[in-house]
Design a protein around this motif. Structure first.
Motif, mmCIF file in Angstrom:
data_model
loop_
_atom_site.group_PDB
_atom_site.id
_atom_site.type_symbol
_atom_site.label_atom_id
_atom_site.label_comp_id
_atom_site.label_asym_id
_atom_site.label_seq_id
_atom_site.Cartn_x
_atom_site.Cartn_y
_atom_site.Cartn_z
ATOM 1 N N ALA A 132 0.584 -0.918 -0.100
ATOM 2 C CA ALA A 132 0.034 0.221 -0.136
ATOM 3 C C ALA A 132 0.636 1.376 0.072
ATOM 4 O O ALA A 132 0.273 2.214 -0.761
ATOM 5 C CB ALA A 132 -0.855 0.123 1.266
ATOM 6 N N ILE A 133 1.840 1.453 0.682
ATOM 7 C CA ILE A 133 2.786 1.951 1.111
ATOM 8 C C ILE A 133 3.864 2.326 -1.094
ATOM 9 O O ILE A 133 4.020 3.591 -0.837
ATOM 10 C CB ILE A 133 4.156 1.880 1.947
ATOM 11 N N LEU A 158 -2.411 -1.386 -8.436
ATOM 12 C CA LEU A 158 -4.020 -0.777 -7.791
ATOM 13 C C LEU A 158 -4.554 -2.439 -8.108
ATOM 14 O O LEU A 158 -5.378 -1.662 -7.314
ATOM 15 C CB LEU A 158 -4.018 -0.230 -9.398
ATOM 16 N N LEU A 159 -4.512 -2.895 -8.875
ATOM 17 C CA LEU A 159 -5.224 -4.462 -8.805
ATOM 18 C C LEU A 159 -5.290 -5.315 -7.525
ATOM 19 O O LEU A 159 -6.332 -5.334 -6.395
ATOM 20 C CB LEU A 159 -4.981 -5.805 -10.209
ATOM 21 N N LEU A 160 -4.210 -5.010 -6.613
ATOM 22 C CA LEU A 160 -3.714 -5.024 -5.699
ATOM 23 C C LEU A 160 -4.402 -4.509 -4.561
ATOM 24 O O LEU A 160 -5.400 -5.078 -3.890
ATOM 25 C CB LEU A 160 -2.417 -5.018 -5.082
ATOM 26 N N MET A 196 3.761 -13.516 -5.862
ATOM 27 C CA MET A 196 3.680 -13.048 -7.362
ATOM 28 C C MET A 196 3.957 -11.276 -7.422
ATOM 29 O O MET A 196 4.878 -10.972 -8.652
ATOM 30 C CB MET A 196 2.070 -12.246 -7.792
ATOM 31 N N GLN A 197 4.411 -10.181 -6.437
ATOM 32 C CA GLN A 197 4.870 -8.900 -6.762
ATOM 33 C C GLN A 197 5.885 -9.052 -6.002
ATOM 34 O O GLN A 197 7.000 -7.995 -7.328
ATOM 35 C CB GLN A 197 4.213 -7.897 -5.395
ATOM 36 N N PHE A 198 6.510 -9.878 -5.523
ATOM 37 C CA PHE A 198 7.760 -10.383 -5.868
ATOM 38 C C PHE A 198 8.593 -10.902 -6.537
ATOM 39 O O PHE A 198 10.139 -10.674 -7.315
ATOM 40 C CB PHE A 198 8.553 -11.034 -3.797
ATOM 41 N N TYR A 231 -7.008 -12.443 -8.906
ATOM 42 C CA TYR A 231 -5.927 -11.497 -9.231
ATOM 43 C C TYR A 231 -5.290 -12.163 -9.634
ATOM 44 O O TYR A 231 -4.368 -11.269 -11.109
ATOM 45 C CB TYR A 231 -5.403 -11.661 -7.498
ATOM 46 N N PHE A 232 -4.693 -13.585 -9.793
ATOM 47 C CA PHE A 232 -3.597 -14.702 -10.724
ATOM 48 C C PHE A 232 -4.130 -14.038 -12.517
ATOM 49 O O PHE A 232 -2.811 -13.183 -13.713
ATOM 50 C CB PHE A 232 -2.975 -15.192 -10.473
ATOM 51 N N THR A 233 -5.257 -14.107 -12.581
ATOM 52 C CA THR A 233 -5.898 -13.775 -13.987
ATOM 53 C C THR A 233 -5.734 -12.604 -14.745
ATOM 54 O O THR A 233 -5.188 -12.301 -15.658
ATOM 55 C CB THR A 233 -7.246 -14.049 -14.408
ATOM 56 N N MET A 234 -6.241 -11.724 -13.987
ATOM 57 C CA MET A 234 -5.920 -9.750 -14.485
ATOM 58 C C MET A 234 -4.899 -9.901 -14.162
ATOM 59 O O MET A 234 -4.843 -9.348 -15.139
ATOM 60 C CB MET A 234 -6.727 -9.410 -12.695
#
Length: 222
Positions: free
Chosen positions: A79-80, A100-102, A153-155, A208-211
């Motif tokens: 978020a930060i 943003l999706l997260l 996924m972000q990492f 979320y993964f699909t998006m």
């Protein structure tokens, strides 16, 4: 890529449908007053047997409670990151779409948590500070299983070094597994609470993964 995204969407939808059907089954099948203060519990025979098998482990309960704060801090970190990108780039629409999706994903998870706090399916098998608390789905299971996989996924996007990325994601995966197992063995949830949390989390994370995959495919086309 379109076929793959369609398949992933079907999988995520299947998990969510399974969660809804499972939740309805808990509401109507084998419902008996086996909980504290004669609270009613679905799948009472299975849940009662599992609860008697594992018993109650307050130490594991406290450990998993405190350890779940790590997932909260990770979510806060992303978020930060999104806020910093917003300030630096001077536009919300210039923040990485994946971030943003997260943020939207976190909002959905929090909404799901609030929903089951008001529409209670099962109460916990033990009193917490002398009170009955909502137990389905396991909020700790849902929190960890939603935040940690999406963090991985972000990492994978943010950590350039392959070795460091693999180490971080392996630790996240092990942490997630231990938290779910620890929550089950602690005896503060019915077995179906844990299973419900797993099903809901799997559906949301897969969505979320699909998006994210769709975002990546659009980037490659540009």
């Amino acid at each position: 890529m379109k076929t793959k995204n369609t398949k992933n969407f079907i999988i995520s939808t299947s998990y969510l449908i399974a969660f809804v059907l499972f939740s309805l089954m808990i509401t109507f099948i084998d419902v008996k007053p086996i909980g504290p203060e004669e609270s009613f519990v679905g799948f009472a025979t299975l849940n009662g047997w599992m609860h008697n098998l594992f018993g109650i482990n307050r130490t594991l309960y406290n450990i998993t409670d405190w350890a779940s704060i790590l997932a909260v801090f990770i979510a806060l970190g992303f978020a930060i990151l999104g806020l910093c990108q917003w300030i630096k780039r001077r536009s919300l629409f210039k923040v990485d779409r994946s971030i943003l999706l997260l943020g939207g994903f976190y909002s959905i998870v929090f909404t799901a948590y609030l929903f089951f706090e008001f529409f209670i399916v099962n109460y916990r098998p033990i009193l917490i500070d002398g009170f009955l608390e909502a137990s389905y789905p396991s909020s700790t299971t849902m929190l960890v299983m939603c935040i940690m996989p999406t963090a991985m996924m972000q990492f994978s996007r943010l950590i350039i070094n392959n070795k460091a990325r693999n180490i971080v994601n392996t630790i996240c995966g092990i942490f997630t597994g231990l938290m779910v197992i620890g929550r089950l063995l602690s005896g503060v949830h019915w077995f179906t609470d844990i299973l419900g949390g797993v099903l809901l989390s799997a559906g949301l994370v897969m969505f979320y993964f699909t998006m994210n995959e769709q975002i990546d495919s659009k980037k490659h086309k540009q």
